[in-house]
Scaffold this motif. Structure first.
Motif, PDB file in Angstrom:
ATOM      1  N   LEU A 194      11.776  13.151   5.187  1.00 29.05           N
ATOM      2  CA  LEU A 194      11.037  13.816   6.259  1.00 29.05           C
ATOM      3  C   LEU A 194      10.375  15.087   5.733  1.00 29.05           C
ATOM      4  O   LEU A 194       9.257  15.427   6.138  1.00 29.05           O
ATOM      5  CB  LEU A 194      11.978  14.160   7.415  1.00 29.05           C
ATOM      6  CG  LEU A 194      12.216  13.024   8.394  1.00 29.05           C
ATOM      7  CD1 LEU A 194      13.216  13.435   9.450  1.00 29.05           C
ATOM      8  CD2 LEU A 194      10.903  12.603   9.056  1.00 29.05           C
ATOM      9  N   LEU A 211      14.582   6.876  12.223  1.00 32.60           N
ATOM     10  CA  LEU A 211      13.514   6.561  13.157  1.00 32.60           C
ATOM     11  C   LEU A 211      12.330   7.505  12.981  1.00 32.60           C
ATOM     12  O   LEU A 211      11.158   7.091  13.013  1.00 32.60           O
ATOM     13  CB  LEU A 211      14.022   6.682  14.593  1.00 32.60           C
ATOM     14  CG  LEU A 211      14.499   5.378  15.239  1.00 32.60           C
ATOM     15  CD1 LEU A 211      14.995   5.643  16.640  1.00 32.60           C
ATOM     16  CD2 LEU A 211      13.382   4.340  15.258  1.00 32.60           C
ATOM     17  N   ALA A 212      12.642   8.769  12.791  1.00 34.56           N
ATOM     18  CA  ALA A 212      11.562   9.750  12.605  1.00 34.56           C
ATOM     19  C   ALA A 212      10.729   9.371  11.387  1.00 34.56           C
ATOM     20  O   ALA A 212       9.493   9.424  11.417  1.00 34.56           O
ATOM     21  CB  ALA A 212      12.158  11.144  12.437  1.00 34.56           C
ATOM     22  N   ILE A 213      11.427   8.971  10.344  1.00 30.15           N
ATOM     23  CA  ILE A 213      10.720   8.576   9.131  1.00 30.15           C
ATOM     24  C   ILE A 213       9.855   7.346   9.390  1.00 30.15           C
ATOM     25  O   ILE A 213       8.678   7.293   9.022  1.00 30.15           O
ATOM     26  CB  ILE A 213      11.706   8.294   7.986  1.00 30.15           C
ATOM     27  CG1 ILE A 213      12.449   9.587   7.604  1.00 30.15           C
ATOM     28  CG2 ILE A 213      10.986   7.720   6.767  1.00 30.15           C
ATOM     29  CD1 ILE A 213      13.603   9.366   6.646  1.00 30.15           C
ATOM     30  N   SER A 243       2.813   5.798  11.730  1.00 30.17           N
ATOM     31  CA  SER A 243       1.618   6.465  12.275  1.00 30.17           C
ATOM     32  C   SER A 243       0.651   6.812  11.158  1.00 30.17           C
ATOM     33  O   SER A 243      -0.585   6.748  11.336  1.00 30.17           O
ATOM     34  CB  SER A 243       2.015   7.711  13.071  1.00 30.17           C
ATOM     35  OG  SER A 243       2.466   8.733  12.211  1.00 30.17           O
ATOM     36  N   PRO A 289      11.534  11.270  16.985  1.00 30.57           N
ATOM     37  CA  PRO A 289      10.448  11.242  15.984  1.00 30.57           C
ATOM     38  C   PRO A 289       9.130  11.790  16.555  1.00 30.57           C
ATOM     39  O   PRO A 289       8.929  11.798  17.757  1.00 30.57           O
ATOM     40  CB  PRO A 289      10.326   9.755  15.665  1.00 30.57           C
ATOM     41  CG  PRO A 289      10.811   9.049  16.877  1.00 30.57           C
ATOM     42  CD  PRO A 289      11.810   9.934  17.518  1.00 30.57           C
ATOM     43  N   THR A 290       8.264  12.220  15.638  1.00 34.56           N
ATOM     44  CA  THR A 290       6.977  12.732  16.086  1.00 34.56           C
ATOM     45  C   THR A 290       5.917  12.238  15.118  1.00 34.56           C
ATOM     46  O   THR A 290       6.244  11.653  14.090  1.00 34.56           O
ATOM     47  CB  THR A 290       7.004  14.268  16.145  1.00 34.56           C
ATOM     48  OG1 THR A 290       5.735  14.740  16.622  1.00 34.56           O
ATOM     49  CG2 THR A 290       7.243  14.844  14.760  1.00 34.56           C
ATOM     50  N   TRP A 310       1.740  16.178   5.598  1.00 36.76           N
ATOM     51  CA  TRP A 310       0.888  16.348   6.766  1.00 36.76           C
ATOM     52  C   TRP A 310       0.247  17.724   6.807  1.00 36.76           C
ATOM     53  O   TRP A 310      -0.954  17.879   7.050  1.00 36.76           O
ATOM     54  CB  TRP A 310       1.725  16.145   8.044  1.00 36.76           C
ATOM     55  CG  TRP A 310       2.040  14.704   8.344  1.00 36.76           C
ATOM     56  CD1 TRP A 310       1.508  13.603   7.741  1.00 36.76           C
ATOM     57  CD2 TRP A 310       2.950  14.242   9.322  1.00 36.76           C
ATOM     58  NE1 TRP A 310       2.034  12.460   8.294  1.00 36.76           N
ATOM     59  CE2 TRP A 310       2.952  12.831   9.282  1.00 36.76           C
ATOM     60  CE3 TRP A 310       3.782  14.865  10.270  1.00 36.76           C
ATOM     61  CZ2 TRP A 310       3.730  12.046  10.119  1.00 36.76           C
ATOM     62  CZ3 TRP A 310       4.567  14.072  11.098  1.00 36.76           C
ATOM     63  CH2 TRP A 310       4.536  12.664  11.019  1.00 36.76           C
ATOM     64  N   VAL A 325       8.666   6.190  12.196  1.00 32.49           N
ATOM     65  CA  VAL A 325       7.537   6.512  13.074  1.00 32.49           C
ATOM     66  C   VAL A 325       6.457   7.259  12.301  1.00 32.49           C
ATOM     67  O   VAL A 325       5.263   6.948  12.403  1.00 32.49           O
ATOM     68  CB  VAL A 325       8.008   7.339  14.284  1.00 32.49           C
ATOM     69  CG1 VAL A 325       6.826   7.972  14.995  1.00 32.49           C
ATOM     70  CG2 VAL A 325       8.811   6.474  15.240  1.00 32.49           C
ATOM     71  N   ALA A 326       6.896   8.231  11.538  1.00 31.52           N
ATOM     72  CA  ALA A 326       5.937   9.030  10.763  1.00 31.52           C
ATOM     73  C   ALA A 326       5.135   8.144   9.826  1.00 31.52           C
ATOM     74  O   ALA A 326       3.898   8.188   9.792  1.00 31.52           O
ATOM     75  CB  ALA A 326       6.674  10.116  10.001  1.00 31.52           C
ATOM     76  N   ARG A 327       5.849   7.332   9.059  1.00 29.31           N
ATOM     77  CA  ARG A 327       5.168   6.457   8.082  1.00 29.31           C
ATOM     78  C   ARG A 327       4.232   5.483   8.782  1.00 29.31           C
ATOM     79  O   ARG A 327       3.107   5.254   8.334  1.00 29.31           O
ATOM     80  CB  ARG A 327       6.193   5.648   7.264  1.00 29.31           C
ATOM     81  CG  ARG A 327       7.073   6.457   6.358  1.00 29.31           C
ATOM     82  CD  ARG A 327       6.310   6.946   5.162  1.00 29.31           C
ATOM     83  NE  ARG A 327       7.216   7.529   4.167  1.00 29.31           N
ATOM     84  CZ  ARG A 327       6.896   8.548   3.406  1.00 29.31           C
ATOM     85  NH1 ARG A 327       5.723   9.119   3.503  1.00 29.31           N
ATOM     86  NH2 ARG A 327       7.760   8.997   2.517  1.00 29.31           N
ATOM     87  N   GLU A 369      16.793  15.998   5.537  1.00 30.82           N
ATOM     88  CA  GLU A 369      16.352  14.647   5.248  1.00 30.82           C
ATOM     89  C   GLU A 369      15.156  14.729   4.304  1.00 30.82           C
ATOM     90  O   GLU A 369      14.033  15.090   4.707  1.00 30.82           O
ATOM     91  CB  GLU A 369      15.942  13.956   6.553  1.00 30.82           C
ATOM     92  CG  GLU A 369      15.580  12.495   6.406  1.00 30.82           C
ATOM     93  CD  GLU A 369      16.789  11.618   6.112  1.00 30.82           C
ATOM     94  OE1 GLU A 369      17.780  11.707   6.863  1.00 30.82           O
ATOM     95  OE2 GLU A 369      16.739  10.858   5.138  1.00 30.82           O
ATOM     96  N   ILE A 412       7.286  14.048   4.178  1.00 26.86           N
ATOM     97  CA  ILE A 412       6.266  13.637   5.143  1.00 26.86           C
ATOM     98  C   ILE A 412       5.617  14.830   5.817  1.00 26.86           C
ATOM     99  O   ILE A 412       4.387  14.963   5.869  1.00 26.86           O
ATOM    100  CB  ILE A 412       6.863  12.693   6.196  1.00 26.86           C
ATOM    101  CG1 ILE A 412       7.328  11.393   5.537  1.00 26.86           C
ATOM    102  CG2 ILE A 412       5.861  12.408   7.301  1.00 26.86           C
ATOM    103  CD1 ILE A 412       8.132  10.489   6.435  1.00 26.86           C
ATOM    104  N   ASN A 430      16.951  10.410  12.382  1.00 25.32           N
ATOM    105  CA  ASN A 430      16.158  10.675  11.181  1.00 25.32           C
ATOM    106  C   ASN A 430      15.469   9.431  10.646  1.00 25.32           C
ATOM    107  O   ASN A 430      14.259   9.454  10.392  1.00 25.32           O
ATOM    108  CB  ASN A 430      17.028  11.338  10.107  1.00 25.32           C
ATOM    109  CG  ASN A 430      17.078  12.847  10.282  1.00 25.32           C
ATOM    110  OD1 ASN A 430      16.459  13.378  11.195  1.00 25.32           O
ATOM    111  ND2 ASN A 430      17.791  13.526   9.416  1.00 25.32           N
TER     112      ASN A 430
END
Lengths: 614, 241
Positions: free
Chosen positions: B17, A390-392, A398, B107-108, B24, A394-396, B14, B20, A388
């Motif tokens: 997320l 990391l996902a955050i 990008s 992540p994406t 998007w 990466v998202a931020r 989370e 975010i 999670n």
């Protein structure tokens, strides 16, 4: 000789010269023989002085000589008529003959009383060739009688033995005492067998070699004093066999003793027929066991052993097993074999040392296995926990990249995004640290000053996720002004994570639980302790159902767990307790206001306990 | 359906997320509802018409898998569902079988999520138009006696976005495939391109999602999908319900 008359006594001899010479020759030969026979007789008597009745022999000799003279006269008177001389000689002969008759008649009874020559000879044969040597000695030790066997036994001829002292046959070293022994024996007057009581009785041959003997003694009373008959048996061969047997037996014993195997044999009634020293030593028993039965002598044999023994007794098939003899805490490896028709032999040896090592190894392995399990769960836990953040990030990031592409350079926006990234990265790092700490053994770390607040926070970080996910409230209270704790930070953190995981599991295990966990850090003043060092106390209470009384004691033991496997990450309670003890502190299960409370106590200054692998 | 016309439900425990992903999607004009766990998501599904669900798998209270199961059990109208998660949590056969349309790994980034959502909102007629440009990793051709029998025997089944089929040929997961089937009895040809999503050597079954259906096949396939409402995106082709 031949006169004018012609043939002497021609008238008597019919004027036949042949007849004359016949008479002359016969009488001459008779006279010769009669002179010689007494000489032969006398020679015999002289030689065999032991033959009695000398008188009779003399008479016979005289009588025969006289007869010889008479016959010689008969020849002479053929030519010379000295008939008065021959007549007087004849009268003498007659007198001697009568005398001889009288002597003979008078000694006849004595002669008849003599022991039969035939029986005498049988005795002689008996003694002569008896299987044992026979001697007779007088009080001074002079050999009076010796049989043929004695001659052969000692290598002496009879002449060499008779009238010599019996010391001749005794080895030099024993000679000194012999006279005394003889005196004693004679005094006691009782027959005895020597050589049995005395271990090694030796005699000495002519050639100096020795033989082992057994001697039977009996006193014989004679007019000349007490004589001693000695029957001597050569037991050299027997001694040799005995010695060989002894040697073989000792050899066998030394082989058995060298193995340090305990060995015993039981008959069909379970009585000891044999038990060796090592068995007695290992079983710590001094008592005499032969003949006693095993069940009463050793009432505490374990059921495993009992079963095996009984089975072998019945099946007559060997058995091989390990068993613990509880009274002595003795681990043994036992082999039982059928013995003879209906008995048993048992061989066992002490494997306590090996067993201890085995158990320690098993414990090691199990701990290692636990660690592997823990690490496996840690890695999957890590993957999940990091994802999670990391996902955050990466998202931020990008997003930032897109903003840059679009030329949208709003500082506030950028700033907010970057803050978010850093904050999240920080979170990821804390998680990583926490998990890395869990993965480490930590027992080789040096003791260092640490702040308990930091350790608590890290532990909380790790478990927070789970707590939140199921809605369990986690409260931490740390008394202000806590001193620094000298410890291995990683290890203490591991204990706290363990306790927090356990609290979590306790609550989850029972739907009736109150869903909260409290972690409280306080200070125990030095005055409460012998060594006068402050103690840090961490209590972890939970609203769960509490540890059942029957589980309390065993909970801390190595392998006992009430948890289903797969719950939580981290080390177990027993390892936690070991770590606490390594730090000179303790971990105990106690009761705080009616709730399950695990209390970790650590001295603020490290105790001197050596760091052993956790 | 266009993204701007759709209502999306984003589910993740989370918070950041959630923020975010919502941002998007909202950028595209999509209406976004949020939920922190499967239970909250169900609540939202019951209250509003949701066109697409973008959900995390590992969540407290009710996780993504249970959410989808519950949706199935309750025979609710199934929106498109996208899982955003770590693959370790998921059994693709199970998930596609339950009706999950896409599995996106965390992540994406925004683009990837947007495209996935857009694709999932397409009508059946708008889908599977473009063949693969690169050559396909695997090619499979089979002659099957009867479609009806195959369906009965779980040797071929159609789902909302793919199909499962029986095959002796071992197939590689996550690689492209060109498949040609001919059903003799029904005189139907089935030609498709897509990606193998799962393969079970034990039962010799595989599942693929469609990227392209050749014109001949498209008509009857779409008709078949519409007529037999199957919750599955890719059916499981096993005997279990």
């Amino acid at each position: 000789m031949f006169d004018s008359v012609g043939l002497p006594h021609g008238f008597c001899f019919l004027w036949n010269p042949g007849l004359l010479w016949l008479h002359v020759l016969s009488d001459s030969l008779i006279a010769l023989a009669y002179f010689l026979i007494p000489i032969a007789l006398l020679r015999v008597t002289r030689k065999r002085k032991d033959i009695p009745f000398n008188g009779v022999f003399f008479c016979f000799a005289a009588f025969i000589v006289a007869c010889g003279i008479t016959h010689a006269m008969d020849v002479v008177t053929l030519w010379h008529p000295i008939y008065w001389v021959s007549g007087i000689l004849k009268a003498c002969t007659a007198a001697i003959s009568i005398l001889t008759l009288v002597v003979l008649v008078r000694t006849s009874p004595a002669m008849l009383a003599m022991p039969h020559r035939l029986a005498d000879r049988r005795f002689r044969e008996l003694i002569e060739d008896a299987p044992d040597g026979i001697l007779q000695v007088d009080e001074a030790g002079t050999i009076l009688i010796a049989n043929r066997t004695a001659e052969q036994m000692f290598g002496y001829s009879r002449e060499e033995l008779l009238n010599r002292n019996v010391d001749l046959l005794i080895p030099h070293r024993d000679r000194a005492q012999h006279p005394e022994h003889r005196k004693q024996f004679v005094k006691s007057g009782v027959s005895r067998l020597m050589g049995k009581a005395i271990a090694d009785l030796h005699a000495r041959r002519k050639d100096g070699t020795e033989l082992s003997v057994e001697i039977g003694l009996s006193p014989v009373e004679t007019e000349k004093g007490t004589h001693v008959t000695a029957v001597i048996r050569d037991i050299t061969e027997r001694r040799r066999t005995e010695k060989e047997l002894e040697r073989v037996s000792q050899q066998l014993n030394s082989v058995i003793e060298a193995t340090h195997l305990g060995i015993y044999a039981l008959d069909r009634d379970w009585r000891f027929q044999y038990i060796n020293e090592d068995a007695k030593r290992m079983l710590k028993t001094e008592q005499e066991l032969l003949g006693k039965d095993i069940w009463t002598s050793f009432p505490n044999i374990g059921t495993v052993s009992v079963e095996h023994l009984r089975r072998v007794m019945v099946d007559r098939e060997p058995a091989d097993f390990e068993s613990l003899y509880e009274p002595l805490d003795l681990w043994t490896h036992v082999s039982v074999y059928p013995w003879k028709e209906d008995g048993l032999t048992v061989f066992f040896n002490d494997i306590s040392e090996r067993k201890r090592l085995e158990l320690a190894l098993e414990k090691e392995r199990s701990l290692a296995g636990q660690r592997t399990e823990v690490l496996a769960r840690l890695s999957s836990g890590l993957a999940h926990e990091i994802r999670n953040p990391l996902a955050i990030i990466v998202a931020r990031t990008s997003d930032l990249a897109e903003l840059a592409e679009e030329g949208n350079v709003d500082p506030a926006e950028i700033g907010k995004t970057c803050t978010s990234i850093l904050r999240t990265a920080d979170r990821a790092i804390r998680i990583l640290r926490g998990i890395a700490a869990m993965a480490r053994v930590g027992s080789h770390d040096p003791m260092q000053q640490a702040e308990i607040g930091g350790i608590v926070q890290q532990a909380v970080d790790l478990v927070e996720g789970r707590y939140k996910a199921v809605g369990i409230r986690l409260e931490t209270t740390i008394q202000p002004e806590m001193p620094l704790l000298e410890c291995r930070e990683v290890q203490v953190g591991q204990i706290l994570v363990n306790l927090l995981n356990n609290a979590f599991d306790a609550i989850e295990s029972d739907p009736r639980s109150e869903r909260w966990v409290r972690l409280a850090v306080s200070l125990q003043s030095a005055s409460e302790h012998e060594d006068n060092i402050d103690r840090l106390q961490v209590d972890v209470l939970d609203g769960g159902p509490g540890v059942r009384p029957e589980h309390r004691e065993r909970l801390m033991q190595t392998f006992f767990t009430t948890k289903s496997s797969g719950a939580g990450i981290g080390i177990g309670l027993s390892v936690s307790r070991t770590i606490a003890e390594d730090h000179g502190g303790q971990l105990e299960l106690t009761d705080c206001d009616g709730h399950t409370c695990f209390r970790l106590t650590l001295p603020v200054k490290a105790a001197s306990a050596e760091g052993v692998a956790a | 359906m266009k993204l701007a016309e759709a209502t999306a439900l984003v589910v993740d425990d989370e918070t950041e997320l959630l923020e975010i992903f919502s941002a998007w999607l909202e950028r595209e004009g999509c209406k976004v509802l949020t939920a922190s766990n499967g239970a909250e998501a169900l609540h939202a599904l019951n209250n509003k018409k949701i066109d697409i669900v973008v959900s995390d798998v590992r969540m407290p209270v009710m996780n993504g898998v249970d959410l989808v199961r519950t949706i199935n059990d309750m025979r609710m109208a199934l929106p498109s569902i996208i899982f955003v998660s770590g693959y370790a949590d998921i059994n693709p056969r199970e998930m596609y079988g339950l009706g999950v349309e896409k599995l996106i790994e965390k992540p994406t980034d925004r683009k990837h999520l947007k495209e996935a959502v857009q694709e999932s909102l397409l009508e059946l007629e708008e889908r599977w138009i473009t063949p693969h440009t690169n050559s396909n990793d695997q090619i499979l051709t089979m002659e099957i006696e009867s479609l009806a029998a195959a369906v009965q025997n779980h040797r071929f089944q159609l789902g909302r976005g793919g199909c499962c089929f029986s095959t002796d040929q071992p197939l590689t997961v996550d690689s492209t495939i060109d498949i040609s089937l001919h059903f003799a009895n029904e005189e139907l040809a089935f030609k498709a391109q897509g990606i193998v999503r799962w393969f079970d050597p034990e039962t010799s079954r595989a599942g693929m999602s469609f990227d392209y259906l050749d014109p001949e096949s498209r008509e009857w396939v779409i008709r078949a999908i519409r007529s037999a409402p199957n919750h599955s995106f890719i059916p499981k082709c096993n005997d279990l319900p």
